[in-house]
Scaffold this motif. Structure first.
Motif, mmCIF file in Angstrom:
data_model
loop_
_atom_site.group_PDB
_atom_site.id
_atom_site.type_symbol
_atom_site.label_atom_id
_atom_site.label_comp_id
_atom_site.label_asym_id
_atom_site.label_seq_id
_atom_site.Cartn_x
_atom_site.Cartn_y
_atom_site.Cartn_z
ATOM 1 N N ASN A 1 15.954 -0.246 0.069
ATOM 2 C CA ASN A 1 15.335 0.609 -0.940
ATOM 3 C C ASN A 1 15.257 2.016 -0.372
ATOM 4 O O ASN A 1 14.386 2.325 0.445
ATOM 5 C CB ASN A 1 13.936 0.096 -1.294
ATOM 6 C CG ASN A 1 13.270 0.916 -2.384
ATOM 7 O OD1 ASN A 1 13.769 1.961 -2.803
ATOM 8 N ND2 ASN A 1 12.120 0.457 -2.863
ATOM 9 N N ASP A 2 16.156 2.889 -0.794
ATOM 10 C CA ASP A 2 16.221 4.209 -0.167
ATOM 11 C C ASP A 2 15.099 5.150 -0.603
ATOM 12 O O ASP A 2 15.067 6.313 -0.193
ATOM 13 C CB ASP A 2 17.592 4.859 -0.387
ATOM 14 C CG ASP A 2 17.928 5.097 -1.846
ATOM 15 O OD1 ASP A 2 17.036 4.928 -2.700
ATOM 16 O OD2 ASP A 2 19.075 5.454 -2.132
ATOM 17 N N SER B 1 6.864 6.652 3.746
ATOM 18 C CA SER B 1 6.936 7.257 2.422
ATOM 19 C C SER B 1 7.645 6.303 1.478
ATOM 20 O O SER B 1 8.625 5.660 1.859
ATOM 21 C CB SER B 1 7.693 8.588 2.473
ATOM 22 O OG SER B 1 7.913 9.093 1.160
ATOM 23 N N THR B 2 7.161 6.194 0.242
ATOM 24 C CA THR B 2 7.808 5.349 -0.766
ATOM 25 C C THR B 2 8.416 6.176 -1.887
ATOM 26 O O THR B 2 8.866 5.635 -2.890
ATOM 27 C CB THR B 2 6.784 4.352 -1.358
ATOM 28 O OG1 THR B 2 5.684 5.074 -1.929
ATOM 29 C CG2 THR B 2 6.275 3.406 -0.278
ATOM 30 N N SER C 1 7.293 -5.101 12.624
ATOM 31 C CA SER C 1 6.772 -5.223 11.265
ATOM 32 C C SER C 1 7.605 -6.251 10.508
ATOM 33 O O SER C 1 8.830 -6.275 10.641
ATOM 34 C CB SER C 1 6.833 -3.872 10.536
ATOM 35 O OG SER C 1 6.494 -4.031 9.163
ATOM 36 N N VAL C 2 6.954 -7.076 9.720
ATOM 37 C CA VAL C 2 7.660 -8.064 8.895
ATOM 38 C C VAL C 2 7.433 -7.796 7.407
ATOM 39 O O VAL C 2 7.794 -8.616 6.566
ATOM 40 C CB VAL C 2 7.237 -9.504 9.260
ATOM 41 C CG1 VAL C 2 7.664 -9.847 10.680
ATOM 42 C CG2 VAL C 2 5.734 -9.708 9.083
ATOM 43 N N ASP C 3 6.841 -6.629 7.101
ATOM 44 C CA ASP C 3 6.594 -6.276 5.704
ATOM 45 C C ASP C 3 7.138 -4.883 5.391
ATOM 46 O O ASP C 3 6.499 -4.088 4.724
ATOM 47 C CB ASP C 3 5.105 -6.377 5.377
ATOM 48 C CG ASP C 3 4.230 -5.511 6.281
ATOM 49 O OD1 ASP C 3 4.786 -4.710 7.068
ATOM 50 O OD2 ASP C 3 2.997 -5.627 6.212
ATOM 51 N N SER C 4 8.329 -4.618 5.924
ATOM 52 C CA SER C 4 9.041 -3.363 5.650
ATOM 53 C C SER C 4 8.298 -2.133 6.130
ATOM 54 O O SER C 4 8.376 -1.062 5.518
ATOM 55 C CB SER C 4 9.348 -3.243 4.153
ATOM 56 O OG SER C 4 10.179 -4.299 3.728
ATOM 57 N N GLY C 5 7.580 -2.263 7.241
ATOM 58 C CA GLY C 5 6.939 -1.108 7.853
ATOM 59 C C GLY C 5 5.556 -0.782 7.360
ATOM 60 O O GLY C 5 4.994 0.253 7.738
ATOM 61 N N LYS C 6 4.957 -1.643 6.547
ATOM 62 C CA LYS C 6 3.603 -1.369 6.051
ATOM 63 C C LYS C 6 2.560 -1.603 7.132
ATOM 64 O O LYS C 6 1.598 -0.847 7.248
ATOM 65 C CB LYS C 6 3.316 -2.250 4.833
ATOM 66 C CG LYS C 6 4.230 -1.987 3.645
ATOM 67 C CD LYS C 6 3.967 -2.986 2.534
ATOM 68 C CE LYS C 6 4.951 -2.805 1.392
ATOM 69 N NZ LYS C 6 4.775 -3.847 0.336
ATOM 70 N N THR C 7 2.731 -2.676 7.911
ATOM 71 C CA THR C 7 1.825 -2.985 9.009
ATOM 72 C C THR C 7 2.641 -3.345 10.243
ATOM 73 O O THR C 7 3.803 -3.768 10.136
ATOM 74 C CB THR C 7 0.883 -4.153 8.656
ATOM 75 O OG1 THR C 7 1.667 -5.319 8.378
ATOM 76 C CG2 THR C 7 0.022 -3.799 7.448
#
Length: 269
Positions: free
Chosen positions: A22-23, A38-39, A99-105
């Protein structure tokens, strides 16, 4: 160019990556300001570390294999440029985070735990991390640390040195092709200084040509996406290459090299 941030967070942004799944998602790590996410393609940023957590980030990598893109790693600590007033001041890290949640934690890998007051573990200074995208059965990770290249085949639970010796070469780097070939560099201030190639990530062959400039300091490796047999090496080669006189009283010599892998172990290519 337009500034995208994050800014005002302390230190330089040394780690930057765009999520291949997801870019809109961008992750940025600063040497003294922590990891940011950043999202919305950099319009806004949010810290992913608590205010009381250690803020060193030196490099970041995403596992780009199908079904694994939610997994990320980042390294900490650096052995150059960590202070604006003291040349070469070290800024020790505290291991490698996952991280296993795409960099959230993020959580620190227990196998890389260390103490911040001294250089007591190879993960105190991490220059780069690379993942082998060719192996779908095993999670192979390579880390370029101070003096040596380390390898894990179990998602970072255990590690083994595969090239170099801890603490003997200040600079190192590592990169992996989509077929699993590994390239590494070690600075010449250690006994194993040079550029290396490995077909299996375990046995490395020195491919530095005999006429290569010496000494060689820090080298960064770039594998050509269109043809992974072409590899670029950008390095600091004192007394050789292009002189940078932007800083008063100093002259830094840098050079860019292109390598073609032809066959066999790659020596002489």
């Amino acid at each position: 160019w337009d500034p995208r941030g994050p800014w005002n967070v302390g230190g330089r942004t040394r780690a930057l990556a765009i999520d291949v799944s997801n870019d809109n998602n961008i992750l940025a790590g600063t040497v003294a300001g922590g990891m940011w996410r950043s999202t919305d393609r950099g319009r806004t940023w949010h810290p992913t570390k608590a205010p009381n957590e250690y803020k060193s980030v030196s490099c970041i990598v995403q596992d780009t294999r199908p079904g694994h893109t939610n997994v990320w790693y980042y390294g900490t600590g650096e052995a150059e440029g960590a202070s604006a007033s003291e040349t070469g001041a070290y800024y020790f890290g505290d291991g490698i985070y996952k991280s296993v949640d795409s960099g959230k934690t993020w959580n620190k890998l227990a196998s890389t735990a260390s103490h911040l007051t001294s250089f007591d573990h190879w993960s105190d200074i991490v220059w780069n991390i690379a993942i082998d995208p060719s192996d779908m059965a095993n999670d192979k990770i390579y880390v370029a640390a101070y003096g040596a290249i380390y390898r894990s085949t179990d998602s970072g639970h255990t590690w083994a040195p595969v090239l170099g010796t801890l603490g003997t070469a200040q600079y190192s780097d590592v990169a992996v092709t989509h077929t699993g070939a590994v390239y590494a560099s070690l600075s010449s201030d250690g006994p194993n200084g040079g550029i290396y190639r490995s077909a299996d990530g375990v046995s490395f062959v020195k491919i530095t040509p005999s006429w290569f400039p010496a000494p060689m300091n820090r080298y960064r490796i770039g594998i050509c996406p269109a043809d992974e047999n072409q590899v670029y090496f950008l390095g600091n080669t004192p007394g050789y290459g292009y002189p940078d006189t932007n800083y008063v009283g100093t002259v830094e010599w840098n050079s860019l090299w292109k390598y073609w892998y032809l066959s066999g172990n790659g020596v002489g290519d």
